[in-house]
Each structure stands twice: as structure tokens, then as C-alpha cells.
Scaffold this active site. Structure first.
Site, short mmCIF file in Angstrom:
data_model
loop_
_atom_site.label_atom_id
_atom_site.label_comp_id
_atom_site.label_asym_id
_atom_site.label_seq_id
_atom_site.Cartn_x
_atom_site.Cartn_y
_atom_site.Cartn_z
N SER A 83 56.54 21.24 29.12
CA SER A 83 55.02 20.92 28.91
C SER A 83 54.38 22.12 28.76
O SER A 83 54.98 23.33 29.93
CB SER A 83 54.84 19.78 29.30
N ASP A 84 53.72 22.30 27.27
CA ASP A 84 52.29 23.22 28.15
C ASP A 84 51.62 22.93 29.40
O ASP A 84 51.80 21.47 29.78
CB ASP A 84 51.79 23.30 26.78
N TRP A 85 50.95 24.35 29.86
CA TRP A 85 50.46 23.37 31.40
C TRP A 85 49.53 22.86 31.26
O TRP A 85 48.44 23.16 30.61
CB TRP A 85 49.84 24.58 32.07
N GLY A 115 49.72 19.27 29.74
CA GLY A 115 49.44 18.96 28.25
C GLY A 115 50.26 17.81 28.25
O GLY A 115 50.36 16.98 27.57
#
Ligand code: BGC
Length: 727
Positions: free
Chosen positions: A260-262, A264
Site C-alpha cells: 500500500s502507499d503509506w 493508503g
């Protein structure tokens, strides 16, 4: 040996082979290692691997000697070491690295060898710092010139971006460092990046936005991918079932881990079932303090384990995620061929400089004022904030702590000594991540007056300005406010050029911009962000030590209104009520400018040289599943140089509206001496000519006569040839 003994030995042998730690055997096939490790893990151990255990690591299985994954940004060098559990610098004294040029600069080289060299060098720095995954490169599309993060991506064309990504990723992964290609997908603006839902046609999604990712999956087998914050079809891309499970993992047959993006990840059920493998950087729900919200509270931690234990999510889903993470660990942290790497080696600086030199794009050169003959000038006045500003600082997560950061001014002073005088000309404020540093207009006026006064006494002005890494310039978490350069630069350049006609504009930035002063300046070089060797590379190009050969990976429009989405209003950018509609469809960048006959200021693929090149009449030979375009390029000028040759395909007329020209091949010559020629053969597989057929939800090929335009840029076609292509 009696029968009884034989039996006991056999049983012992068999149980040995059952217990043999295949997963630890570096020579065992990858899938066997994965299967074996998985079979030894408890449910809890499995779940533990699927979320962060610090800001930039995810857990291994200490009991089994399975290593954790160390990640770091990305994408232009290894980020400064942060504390285990906060965003504050860890204050290491040995984490200064080489800042490599921005990815837009790499794309501008049109040189696959340099892309390979970049991936190799930067991954050696990641390996040396003990990292397994580098958070990059970026593959989003330059849809708007206002996107604060365009500098981290590879321009507006999916083919160029994808082709340049492949050697980079292969080289990095050959060193045992995984790339984490980001941000998957449609993260093409920073405004509302956490909340905006992107509405895009299925065709544009596949032909434009997914295409570079697909190429990186299919041709480079990228090991990890980062899901983006934004939504598609109302679901966040970090756990979007259709996107991740159906398209990425099933249709593209991808075996890697989706990170995941941080921050997200937003929902346990979707995180569990929507294709996410590792959850990173989740924030508290706002009710808890950060200290009260532990890694076990992540969506893919305790709440997910509960779903598994209650049988609400099948074990096979957990095992699939864990297998992907194990695969990543065996490919990186526990890969016996992972390199030790090195940091700040001479070879890395050399690579950094070469990419910077080849990425600089010469956009104007009147009366051949460049290369610079310094003996002609008594006094060279350098004006502009970017002459001295460290452009490796700021910008968000891609910020770097570079050991060496040679500024343009430093390099100019060492090349031309006392002839150089410097005035800032304007003030650009400090690089603060989430706000714009206020600027005192009086200070600005005073700086301008000083520059104009000095200009009278100079016989050459080098204006070194452009964008920077401040908030609302080229910086994460915000887009630019306008297509114009800020801080009064337009007026300043224009007034300087009125005083001194020998004015050369040198502009840094990851995006195009308006140039109302273009007619007034004698020359213009666009420099992206050049990294540690910024000044050296720039001076090498200005002085003629290096002949420029960079070409634009994005279109520079004369005015903002010319960009294809603008006429559709706010719905098309930045969106209304958290919905953005990509109404220009596949007509992004030059696909719009060339098809709709809008004259750009500088077309896609444009870049000048200090020499000239002639092109032979191209030929096209179709055989089997591919066509080969052949053209001979000759250096007809007086100095050695390289030329990036571009091949645009034009499909036969059909009911479907298609861009008139689409980049389908390119090649860069070697350094050609004056008079020297090189024959380039570019093979284009037939499948590259397909379009995405929405009625069938799949790729399709139109039969008929295709024209292959061979040119120096999209609007400078030097020859064409046709071929009949059948399904
Ligand atoms: C960015 C990512 C980055 C991550 C970790 C996020 O805010 O969007 O690109 O890799 O932070 O720093």
C-alpha cells in the site's frame, strides 16, 4: 543391516527430507522455498508479515530465520534514514548518498542503456544501506502540467515510460533489490490524492494509464508494486479488487507483492479481499494518539487475523498474500546473489552525470550562442535562485540527503572564474512540505532592482531559475497553482533580456510552463532536476564538452488552455466533489496536440543539438508478428552528437477515433562523429499496434495499411513508410 534397521533408517531419511529446510536453501527453486516456508508458519506469523512493523519495514519470521523487508524511498536515491517509528531523521552520519537525476530527466535521454545504468547504480546504493525494496520508480502519466509529482515519473507517453522502466527495473532486481513501481494507478494529480475518485474510460485506462505498469510487469517482472491513494470505481486503489486481483494478478499473471502507499489502506474487508499484500504507514483513525495505535491495530493485522480465524476469509487468501511476501523476501533479503553494493562511488557519480548530461534538453539556440565561447564575454552575470538552491531538498518523500550537490553557480565559477558574478534576482522561499513560505514583496522588488542594475554591466546573462521543490511547485501533496513560473520570474527574465540581448534561460523543473519571454532570450535549456552532479552536467552541456541530445518526454504548450483536459473545466481537473473525469480520454499530451492540430510551443520528442542529422528514407519490412523499421541517420554537422529517433504509427482509418500518431518505437544512435552514419533497425511487434476494444474488454488489432512516421520529434517527421498489417 536387518529389516528393522533398514525401516528405521528409511523413516529417518524420509522425515529428514520432510524437515529439510528447503526454504533456506538458496539453490532450491523459488516456489519450493515459498511453499516450504509457508508450511512451517502459524496463522499469526503469517498475518504478522502483512503489515508494517516500523515506518519502513515489514516483519519476517524470526523463529524460522526468515528476514524482514527493509524498504525506503525512492525513486532518485536512498532517502535519509528515519527513526524506527517516526518521520524524524535518525540523524545518522553515514547516510548521505548520490542524488540521481529525476526520472523525467532519465526519460528525456531516450537512452535505454542509461536507464539500465541508473537502475544498477541506484540499487547498489539501496543494497549498501541494507534495503531490500526501493520505493520507485514511478510510472504515472503526465496528464496535467500542474502535477506536483510529475518529476518522479517518465512523461506523458506510456510507451516511452514503459520502455525506459524496463531496463531500470531489470538492472536493479539483478542486484537483488526489488523495485516498487508506483503509484498503481491513476495517481496523476496531488490535489485530493487521498480522496479523489478517478473516472476514466476503459480504453484510456488500458491504453494510457495501465500501459507502463503492464510493460514493467510483463517485460521486467517487477517484484513489487505500490497501490495508489486515489480511488477507481469508488474503491481505493490499494485494495481495489478489480484492479489488483483481476487485472494485475490474474490478467497480467503477476506474482509479486502489492504494497500500500503509506496510509493508503482504509478498510479491513477490502484490504483482506481486494488484493493488498503489505499494509504500510496506516494512520490512526483520528481518535487515538499515534502512541496508542500500534502496528497490530493495522487493518491487515489483528482485524484481519480475526476474519481468518472466524473463517470469514479463507486461508487460501492469507496464503496467497504470504506467498507473495515470501517470494519477495527470497528474491531480495534472502537472495544469495544480492549485491553488497556501494555508496557514493565514483562510478555512481559518473552514471549520475551522464544521465544528467543526456537528459538536459536544449530548446532554443539562436545564432548558435551555445556552446558558450567564454572568451567573447568580459562579464557573465548569473541570475536566479536555482543557481544556488539545492534541488535535491524538498519535494516530499523523494527528498535526498546528498553527499555532493554541485550547484550551477559552483560549476560555472570553477569553469569561468572571475567572469562570473551572481545575484539571486528573486526570492523563492524555503522548501516546507505542506505550506508555501510567505514572500515579502518589498524584498522581491529589491532583488529584482539589484539584478537589473547589474545586468547593464554584463555582456552575457545566464538566468537560472524555474520551478523548485517547494510546496505548490514540484512537490508531493500539492499541485502547482499556475502554468506560469512563480516569484515574478516571467517579468524578470523579460526585463533582463531587454537590457542584455545575450540572455540564456536555464530552467529547472519537472513540468512544462509558459514562456512569454521566449522570443526575447537567445537560448533556452530545460534541465529537469539533475541530482548531485547538477552543475557539472549543466556546464558540460553549455560549454560544448557534451553535445546535447535530450528530447522532451512531455509536450510544452504555449498556454495552459491548450492542454487537452482544460476545456472540460474543473470536472476534468482537479475534480468536483472528489470526482475527476478524464474527459480527454486517450488524447493525452501529444495525442491531443497532433490529432487536433493544436500547435505546441515545443512538441513531444523535441530537443536541439549542436550538430545536425539527416535521415535516410525509412523502410518497413513486415514479417510474422512484427514489423521492422530501418533508417540511417547521419551526422551532417561539425561536432559529434547523438540523435534519438522516434517512430510513430498511424493506424488505418476505422470507426474508432484514434490518435493520428502514437509512439511505437525509438532508438538512440551512438555518439556519431561528423560525417558518420548509423543504421537503426527498430522492431515493433504487431501487438503494439492494437487498441483496447471496450466492447470486448480486450485488445484488438485493425487490419489494413499502417503508416510509420520516422522523425526527430512528433512534429518533425523526416520520412514515412507503410506496411500492410493483418490480424
Ligand atoms: C508517497 C509514496 C512514498 C511513501 C513513503 C507516500 O506519501 O506517496 O510515494 O513512497 O509516502 O514515503
Amino acid at each position: 543391516m536387518n529389516k528393522k534397521h533398514l525401516l528405521t533408517s528409511l523413516i529417518a531419511l524420509m522425515s529428514m527430507s520432510v524437515n529439510a529446510q528447503v526454504y533456506l536453501d538458496p539453490n532450491a527453486p523459488l516456489e519450493e522455498r515459498v511453499k516450504d516456508a509457508l508450511s512451517r508458519m502459524t496463522t499469526h506469523e503469517k498475518v504478522k508479515m502483512l503489515h508494517a512493523q516500523s515506518k519502513f519495514t515489514s516483519a519476517g519470521v524470526p523463529r524460522l530465520g526468515i528476514r524482514q523487508l527493509n524498504m525506503d524511498d525512492g525513486p532518485h536515491g536512498v532517502r535519509e534514514e528515519l527513526e524506527w517509528n517516526t518521520w524524524s531523521p535518525a540523524k545518522w552520519t553515514n547516510d548521505s548518498i548520490v542524488a540521481f537525476p529525476s526520472l523525467t530527466c532519465l526519460a528525456s535521454t531516450w537512452n535505454r542503456d542509461l536507464s539500465e545504468a541508473y537502475g544498477d547504480a541506484v540499487s547498489e546504493e539501496f543494497a549498501f544501506r541494507g534495503k531490500d525494496i526501493m520505493l520507485g520508480p514511478g510510472a504515472n502519466i503526465a496528464r496535467t502540467p500542474l502535477n506536483g509529482r510529475a518529476f518522479e515519473y517518465m512523461g506523458e507517453d506510456p510507451f516511452l515510460a514503459g520502455e525506459m522502466l524496463v531496463p531500470y527495473i531489470k538492472a536493479a532486481q539483478a542486484n537483488g533489490v526489488a523495485c516498487c513501481l508506483k503509484h498503481f494507478v491513476l495517481n496523476d494529480q496531488e490535489i485530493d490524492r487521498f480522496t479523489v475518485n478517478v473516472n476514466v474510460s476503459e480504453r484510456a485506462l488500458h491504453e494510457i494509464y495501465l500501459a507502463p505498469f503492464k510493460r514493467a510487469v510483463e517485460k521486467a517482472n517487477v517484484w513489487t508494486i505500490m497501490g495508489s491513494y486515489n480511488l477507481w470505481k469508488g474503491v481505493h486503489c490499494c485494495h481495489n479488487n478489480e484492479l489488483l486481483n483481476h487485472i494485475l494478478k490474474k490478467d497480467w499473471n503477476w506474482d509479486g507483492a502489492l504494497i500500500s502507499d503509506w496510509g493508503g489502506t482504509t478498510n479491513t474487508w477490502e484490504a483482506a479481499t481486494g488484493g493488498l499484500d503489505i499494509e504500510m504507514g496506516t494512520y490512526t483513525d483520528g481518535k487515538l494518539k499515534e502512541s496508542e495505535f500500534g502496528y497490530d491495530d493495522y487493518y491487515l493485522a489483528k482485524p484481519f487475523e480475526k476474519l481468518i480465524n472466524e473463517g470469514k476469509v479463507p486461508m487460501s487468501v492469507l496464503d496467497d498474500k504470504v506467498s507473495r511476501v515470501l517470494r519477495t523476501i527470497f528474491r531480495t533479503a534472502m537472495n544469495p546473489n544480492k549485491v553488497i553494493g556501494s555508496q557514493c562511488s565514483e562510478a555512481h557519480y559518473e552514471t549520475c552525470r551522464q544521465i544528467a548530461e543526456e537528459g538536459i534538453v536544449l530548446l532554443k539556440n539562436e545564432k548558435s550562442i551555445l556552446p558558450l565561447d567564454a572568451s567573447k564575454y568580459r562579464k557573465i552575470l548569473v541570475v536566479g535562485d536555482n543557481a544556488t538552491r539545492s534541488l535535491t531538498k524538498g519535494g516530499g518523500s523523494s527528498e535526498l540527503k546528498s553527499l555532493k550537490d554541485i550547484s550551477p553557480l559552483e560549476a560555472l565559477q570553477s569553469a569561468y572564474g572571475d567572469k562570473i558574478e551572481y545575484v539571486p534576482g528573486y526570492y523563492a522561499g524555503r522548501a516546507i512540505y505542506d505550506r508555501v513560505d510567505p514572500i515579502d514583496p518589498k524584498k522581491q522588488e529589491a532583488l529584482k532592482a539589484e539584478a537589473l542594475a547589474k545586468a547593464k554591466d554584463a555582456d552575457l546573462i545566464l538566468f537560472i531559475g524555474g520551478l523548485n521543490k517547494n510546496h505548490r511547485q514540484d512537490c508531493e501533496n500539492g499541485d502547482r497553482e499556475s502554468y506560469d513560473l512563480s516569484y515574478g520570474q516571467n517579468e524578470l527574465i523579460s526585463e533582463l533580456a531587454k537590457i542584455q540581448k545575450n540572455t540564456i534561460a536555464i530552467i529547472f523543473g519537472g513540468n512544462p510552463y509558459a514562456m512569454p519571454w521566449l522570443d526575447q532570450v537567445s537560448a533556452l535549456a530545460h534541465c529537469w532536476y539533475l541530482g548531485s552532479e547538477s552543475g557539472t552536467a549543466l556546464v558540460n552541456v553549455l560549454s560544448g564538452k557534451v553535445c546535447p541530445s535530450g528530447k522532451l518526454p512531455i509536450t510544452f504548450a504555449t498556454k495552459y488552455e491548450d492542454f487537452p483536459y482544460v476545456k472540460f473545466g474543473a470536472e476534468a481537473y482537479p475534480g468536483v466533489n472528489k470526482q475527476v473525469y478524464y474527459k480527454e480520454d486517450v488524447f493525452v499530451g501529444y495525442r491531443h496536440f497532433s490529432t487536433n492540430n493544436v500547435k505546441p510551443l515545443f512538441p513531444f520528442g523535441f530537443g536541439l543539438s549542436y550538430t545536425t542529422f539527416s535521415y535516410s528514407q525509412p523502410t518497413v519490412a513486415a514479417s510474422g508478428n512484427e514489423v521492422t523499421v530501418t533508417v540511417t541517420v547521419s551526422n551532417t554537422g561539425k561536432v559529434a552528437g547523438k540523435e534519438a529517433v522516434q517512430i510513430y504509427a498511424q493506424a488505418p482509418k476505422s470507426d474508432l477515433e484514434r490518435p493520428i500518431k502514437e509512439l511505437k518505437g525509438f532508438a538512440k544512435t551512438k555518439l556519431l562523429q561528423p560525417g558518420e552514419s548509423e543504421t537503426l533497425c527498430v522492431t515493433i511487434p504487431k501487438e503494439e499496434l492494437r487498441y483496447f476494444d471496450e466492447s470486448q474488454h480486450s485488445w484488438a488489432l485493425t487490419s489494413g495499411i499502417y503508416t510509420f512516421h520516422v522523425g526527430a520529434n512528433v512534429n518533425d517527421i523526416r520520412g514515412k513508410a507503410t506496411a500492410s498489417i493483418n490480424k
